[in-house]
Scaffold this motif. Structure first.
Motif, mmCIF file in Angstrom:
data_model
loop_
_atom_site.group_PDB
_atom_site.id
_atom_site.type_symbol
_atom_site.label_atom_id
_atom_site.label_comp_id
_atom_site.label_asym_id
_atom_site.label_seq_id
_atom_site.Cartn_x
_atom_site.Cartn_y
_atom_site.Cartn_z
ATOM 1 N N ARG A 40 0.975 -1.233 -0.039
ATOM 2 C CA ARG A 40 0.095 0.129 -0.153
ATOM 3 C C ARG A 40 0.779 1.251 0.139
ATOM 4 O O ARG A 40 1.805 1.362 0.678
ATOM 5 N N ALA A 86 0.295 8.716 9.377
ATOM 6 C CA ALA A 86 -0.147 7.248 9.433
ATOM 7 C C ALA A 86 0.966 6.347 9.345
ATOM 8 O O ALA A 86 0.828 5.120 10.321
ATOM 9 N N LEU A 87 2.093 6.538 9.020
ATOM 10 C CA LEU A 87 3.195 5.515 9.186
ATOM 11 C C LEU A 87 3.567 5.765 10.667
ATOM 12 O O LEU A 87 4.100 4.660 11.214
ATOM 13 N N THR A 91 1.891 1.976 12.504
ATOM 14 C CA THR A 91 1.989 1.065 11.404
ATOM 15 C C THR A 91 3.246 0.019 11.227
ATOM 16 O O THR A 91 4.185 0.399 11.740
ATOM 17 N N ARG A 92 3.058 -1.104 11.146
ATOM 18 C CA ARG A 92 4.102 -2.147 11.041
ATOM 19 C C ARG A 92 5.183 -1.618 10.371
ATOM 20 O O ARG A 92 5.072 -1.799 8.892
ATOM 21 N N THR A 97 3.463 -0.946 3.799
ATOM 22 C CA THR A 97 2.896 0.129 3.919
ATOM 23 C C THR A 97 3.910 1.206 3.655
ATOM 24 O O THR A 97 4.777 1.347 4.775
ATOM 25 N N SER A 99 4.892 5.305 2.097
ATOM 26 C CA SER A 99 4.213 6.774 1.824
ATOM 27 C C SER A 99 5.167 7.677 1.047
ATOM 28 O O SER A 99 6.254 7.518 1.413
ATOM 29 N N PRO A 263 7.710 3.000 8.190
ATOM 30 C CA PRO A 263 8.000 3.465 9.665
ATOM 31 C C PRO A 263 9.384 2.934 9.948
ATOM 32 O O PRO A 263 10.056 2.278 9.314
#
Length: 329
Positions: A40, A86-87, A91-92, A97, A99, A263
């Motif tokens: 994502r 969001a990160l 977030t794992r 994920t 950005s 992250p």
């Protein structure tokens, strides 16, 4: 003389050896090959803007490299920091994920009393990608034919002239305030959720000018907007008649390089896979065509170099924010 091993003992040794080999293989088999499912990509801008279009083309190319879908998810607003936020919000750090990270992620935390994240502690910087062609546009029926005329009018009418940007803390906002401070101008900044809203407000007459990335390009080509200046080191290839800020007497170059991050705590092997994949995606012909459409240039940095560049950006922006008096409170 040959020494034979009883069948029972050979069997036991074989079982023991097989068990030992299995024990050695088990961790390797348990480690999932990355990526094994869709990734994502958070894009903190509204659909249809230059960044959104560029990132979608990049993610399409990365999908072909990684053999897994890289899916864009828009999170527009707040000057482009919602992906980073969001990160940082639990977030794992598994690489699934990511950005897009505009330079506002270095600035916003230094402009507010309670920062939502720490740019130098909360992220793994994967790769720098490219930068923007920025410029100031007005409606085609506006009275200003040059940026100098626009600035002169703004200085004559303190507080009356307004300009739109994609949000507070973005390069567009910061640079326009630098220009205002250098020229003794007071004007009104109107932040929007993205380029589309910014340009629509200009076309609708709600603001006098828009400072934005080259989302305005086709409207300039169609004669609906007038490009007063661009902010690169040289004139834009598709807009050779528009002077740079330096040519307009303002010693500023603003191209706002950006990249992608995950992250903090992303495993080094996953970081390496991602940085290499996006390096290859960057030079994909379909993606290169999008860069050319928006007068953007590839500016790749690997994870190590991007991390160092991020630290420099954070420190330099902090100095600028304090100098311009943009810190809240």
């Amino acid at each position: 003389m040959k020494h034979s091993i009883p069948v029972g003992r050979r069997t036991l040794l074989g079982v023991a050896g097989g068990a030992a080999a299995g024990a050695l293989l088990r961790p390797a088999l348990a480690q999932e090959r990355f990526p094994s499912k869709p990734i994502r990509m958070l894009v903190p801008w509204a659909p249809g803007g230059a960044t959104d279009v560029q990132m979608r083309a990049l993610c399409d190319a990365a999908t072909r490299v990684l053999k897994q879908p890289v899916v864009v998810e828009n999170r527009s607003g707040a000057g482009g920091i919602l992906g980073a936020q969001a990160l940082a919000a639990g977030t794992r750090p598994d690489g699934y994920t990511l950005s897009q990270m505009p330079v506002s992620v270095f600035r916003y935390p230094q402009m507010v009393e309670k920062p939502p994240f720490n740019p130098m502690a909360d992220f793994t910087w994967i790769a720098q990608l490219t930068g923007y062609l920025f410029g100031v546009v007005v409606r085609a029926d506006a009275p200003w034919k040059t940026f100098a005329e626009f600035l002169d009018d703004a200085k004559r009418t303190p507080g009356k002239m307004s300009y739109g940007s994609p949000g507070a803390g973005t390069s567009l906002h910061i640079t326009m305030e630098q220009i205002a401070q250098g020229r003794g101008i007071e004007w009104t900044h109107v932040p929007f959720r993205g380029a589309a809203e910014n340009i629509q407000a200009l076309l609708g007459g709600q603001i006098n000018a828009s400072a934005d990335s080259s989302t305005w390009a086709e409207l300039v080509k169609d004669g609906r907007l007038r490009l007063l200046c661009t902010w690169g080191a040289t004139r834009a290839r598709r807009f050779p008649d528009a002077p740079t800020l330096r040519e307009a007497g303002i010693d500023i170059v603003s191209e706002s390089p950006y990249g992608i991050a995950a992250p903090a705590g992303l495993p080094p092997e996953v970081t390496r896979i991602l940085q290499d994949a996006f390096r290859d995606a960057l030079v994909d012909p379909a993606h290169q065509a999008v860069l050319e459409r928006y007068d953007m240039a590839a500016a790749y940095l690997d994870s190590q170099s991007y991390t160092a560049a991020a630290r420099r950006q954070y420190e330099e922006d902090g100095q600028m924010i304090r100098r311009l008096g943009l810190k809240a409170g």
